[in-house]
Design an enzyme around this catalytic site. Structure first.
Site, short mmCIF file in Angstrom:
data_model
loop_
_atom_site.label_atom_id
_atom_site.label_comp_id
_atom_site.label_asym_id
_atom_site.label_seq_id
_atom_site.Cartn_x
_atom_site.Cartn_y
_atom_site.Cartn_z
N LYS A 22 85.75 40.78 40.78
CA LYS A 22 86.23 41.40 39.63
C LYS A 22 87.09 40.56 38.81
O LYS A 22 87.01 40.69 37.64
CB LYS A 22 87.39 42.43 40.38
CG LYS A 22 88.18 43.29 39.37
CD LYS A 22 89.13 44.28 39.84
CE LYS A 22 90.47 43.54 40.30
NZ LYS A 22 91.57 43.19 39.13
N ASN A 23 87.80 39.68 39.45
CA ASN A 23 88.62 38.87 38.60
C ASN A 23 87.89 37.74 37.89
O ASN A 23 88.57 36.97 36.89
CB ASN A 23 89.83 38.23 39.49
CG ASN A 23 90.89 39.36 39.98
OD1 ASN A 23 91.00 40.33 39.30
ND2 ASN A 23 91.39 38.87 41.08
N ARG A 92 95.49 45.59 33.79
CA ARG A 92 96.06 44.42 33.22
C ARG A 92 95.08 43.19 32.50
O ARG A 92 95.64 42.80 31.44
CB ARG A 92 96.62 43.69 34.39
CG ARG A 92 97.19 42.48 34.15
CD ARG A 92 98.52 42.35 33.57
NE ARG A 92 99.01 41.13 33.39
CZ ARG A 92 100.43 40.76 32.66
NH1 ARG A 92 100.94 42.05 32.13
NH2 ARG A 92 100.85 39.81 32.59
N CYS A 116 98.26 48.01 37.99
CA CYS A 116 98.76 48.36 39.24
C CYS A 116 100.33 48.23 39.06
O CYS A 116 100.79 47.55 38.53
CB CYS A 116 98.47 47.31 40.49
SG CYS A 116 96.71 47.69 41.03
N ARG A 121 105.28 42.06 35.00
CA ARG A 121 104.31 41.22 34.74
C ARG A 121 104.38 40.61 33.31
O ARG A 121 103.59 41.39 32.51
CB ARG A 121 103.08 41.58 35.13
CG ARG A 121 102.86 41.79 36.68
CD ARG A 121 101.38 41.98 37.14
NE ARG A 121 101.07 43.27 36.85
CZ ARG A 121 99.50 43.35 37.06
NH1 ARG A 121 98.76 42.85 38.00
NH2 ARG A 121 99.19 44.80 36.86
N PRO A 122 105.36 39.93 32.77
CA PRO A 122 105.42 39.91 31.43
C PRO A 122 104.31 39.12 30.83
O PRO A 122 103.82 38.25 31.45
CB PRO A 122 106.85 39.08 31.08
CG PRO A 122 107.02 38.53 32.40
CD PRO A 122 106.26 39.51 33.54
N ASP A 124 104.88 37.19 27.86
CA ASP A 124 105.34 36.07 27.09
C ASP A 124 104.79 34.77 26.97
O ASP A 124 104.63 34.16 25.99
CB ASP A 124 106.89 36.16 27.38
CG ASP A 124 107.19 35.43 28.68
OD1 ASP A 124 106.32 36.23 29.56
OD2 ASP A 124 107.96 34.66 28.93
N ASP A 304 97.09 38.55 46.13
CA ASP A 304 96.26 39.81 46.42
C ASP A 304 96.03 39.98 47.96
O ASP A 304 95.42 41.06 48.20
CB ASP A 304 95.16 39.65 45.72
CG ASP A 304 95.29 39.87 44.20
OD1 ASP A 304 96.19 40.30 43.70
OD2 ASP A 304 94.28 39.80 43.36
N ARG A 396 89.18 50.72 41.69
CA ARG A 396 89.51 49.88 40.69
C ARG A 396 88.76 48.38 41.09
O ARG A 396 88.12 47.67 40.19
CB ARG A 396 90.83 49.73 40.28
CG ARG A 396 91.18 50.69 39.40
CD ARG A 396 92.72 50.28 38.84
NE ARG A 396 92.85 48.93 38.30
CZ ARG A 396 93.67 48.10 38.59
NH1 ARG A 396 94.27 48.18 39.58
NH2 ARG A 396 93.33 47.06 38.00
#
Length: 416
Positions: A22-23, A92, A116, A121-122, A124, A304, A396
């Site tokens: 997935k990632n 995300r 999730c 989880r910024p 910036d 994870d 997901r």
């Protein structure tokens, strides 16, 4: 609404093939936007996040066709540079599309991403890097608008090896003017896979696999066919399932070479593990031993798989410790394991787990993608039935967790 029902105390045995990552697949799909032509990806997992990303690409004018794990993306007629709000906030990974849009369309509009609920989880780091490349970015409420006549290569140093920020810089730099040097880049295997895919398309990237990447912008890319690697997190999940339930299994196409720290930890906990060219074999003939685990960026123990480690130690023996350094919300799994009789004490970013040998079946809730999978792992070593609600989170990232574990002899099914 569907639930997953697990009947515990059945050891696992058999052989299965691991789905595509997935990632890795999601940023590869975003990368297809950079090319005014066709990109073919093989071994693509049939999961909700992939379908969501397909929807994002199609809303922009791409033509996507997914059949038998082969995904064809025709991005020759991209007409929009905006990520739909509903899909953008659903996961995300949608934010990495912004870098690709700036590279392709010179502009892009996105929404603060969802996914999730595992803590803050910024983004910036993403926006700061894109600004340094010349993008003008406005933030108005939930909306992020970016524009640049053409991005320019520059020197960027990330203060933290963020996977998403690294992917956004790579995608933005591939067609930027000049050279981009990215220091402090994430080194996850999925970054490696994205870079190698882009190189096959004609991108110029050096330093692949290291924390320093050099990217020289190019004018055009070309059609390719590329295979998505196996999902190392799914592999780690099913290895954890065998550790909890006992038994033996062979997992093929699971990228075991990317699980070094995980496999070392599992061996310390008592698992017998052998590696083949593209497969991993595990045998577990005793209760898992408790250990100390600290999560961190690759090559450290992946966040994870932290929930899975917690579940395995809860059904093991001795006293173990988990320290979470990536996402503070990962310990939500503990509250659900408490319902099954687990003894877990949370103090800030650390958890102390006292192994109980086994748990008791209960009605529990999947708080997030990995939490849900960990509860399935725990259910395999619980007396009676475990019912997991809100299991939409699990789908997901897991193509068929019930079917895979059933193929190994587990008693697990999905019910409406």
């Amino acid at each position: 609404m569907s639930v997953i029902v697990v009947q515990g105390y059945y050891p696992l045995k058999g052989e299965i093939e691991i789905q595509g990552s997935k990632n890795a697949a999601l940023p590869m799909m975003a990368a297809a936007l950079l090319h005014k032509g066709a990109t073919v990806l093989d071994h693509v997992p049939m999961i909700q996040d992939v379908f969501c990303m397909m929807g994002i690409l199609e809303s922009m004018g791409c033509v996507c066709c997914l059949k038998d794990h082969r995904l064809t993306i025709d991005a020759s007629q991209v007409s929009k540079a905006q990520i739909p709000k509903d899909r953008g906030k659903a996961m995300r990974s949608s934010i990495v599309v912004l870098g690709a849009l700036l590279g392709r369309c010179r502009e892009g509009k996105a929404y603060y991403p969802g996914g999730c609920s595992i803590g803050s989880r910024p983004i910036d780091l993403h926006l700061g890097a894109l600004r340094k490349m010349g993008a003008e970015i406005r933030e108005e409420g939930e909306v992020i608008s970016a524009r640049a006549p053409r991005l320019s290569g520059t020197d960027i140093r990330l203060s933290y090896p963020s996977v998403g920020a690294t992917e956004n810089v790579i995608l933005a730099a591939v067609k930027a003017k000049g050279d981009t040097v990215l220091r402090g880049a994430a080194k996850e295997p999925e970054i490696d896979a994205l870079c190698r895919m882009l190189v096959s398309m004609g991108a110029k990237i050096q330093g692949i696999g290291t924390s320093s990447l050099w990217i020289r912008g190019v004018e055009e890319l070309r059609d390719i066919s590329y295979e998505v690697p196996g999902d190392r997190i799914v592999t780690g999940t099913y290895l954890s399932a065998v550790m909890a339930a006992g038994g033996e299994a062979v997992l093929r196409r699971g990228s075991p070479q990317c699980l070094g720290r995980v496999l070392d930890t599992m061996r310390t906990m008592g698992a017998h593990i052998r590696l083949w060219e593209d497969a991993v074999e595990i045998a577990m003939d005793r209760r898992p031993k408790a250990v100390s685990v600290t999560t961190g960026p690759y090559p450290d123990f992946p966040t994870d798989l932290q929930s899975m480690a917690m579940a395995v130690m809860a059904v093991g023996e001795g006293e173990g410790y988990l320290k979470e350094t990536v996402f503070e919300g990962r310990f939500a799994t503990a509250k659900q394991l408490h319902k099954m009789g687990a003894e877990i004490i949370i103090e800030g970013s650390e958890a102390r787990i006292v192994g109980k040998g086994s748990l008791k079946g209960a009605k529990v809730r999947a708080c997030d993608l990995r939490s849900g999978a960990a509860l399935a792992v725990a259910g395999l070593r619980a007396e009676g039935k475990t019912m997991i609600t809100d299991c939409c989170h699990i789908f997901r990232g897991y193509e068929d967790i019930c079917g895979d574990l059933r193929n190994l002899g587990g008693r697990i099914r999905r019910e409406s």
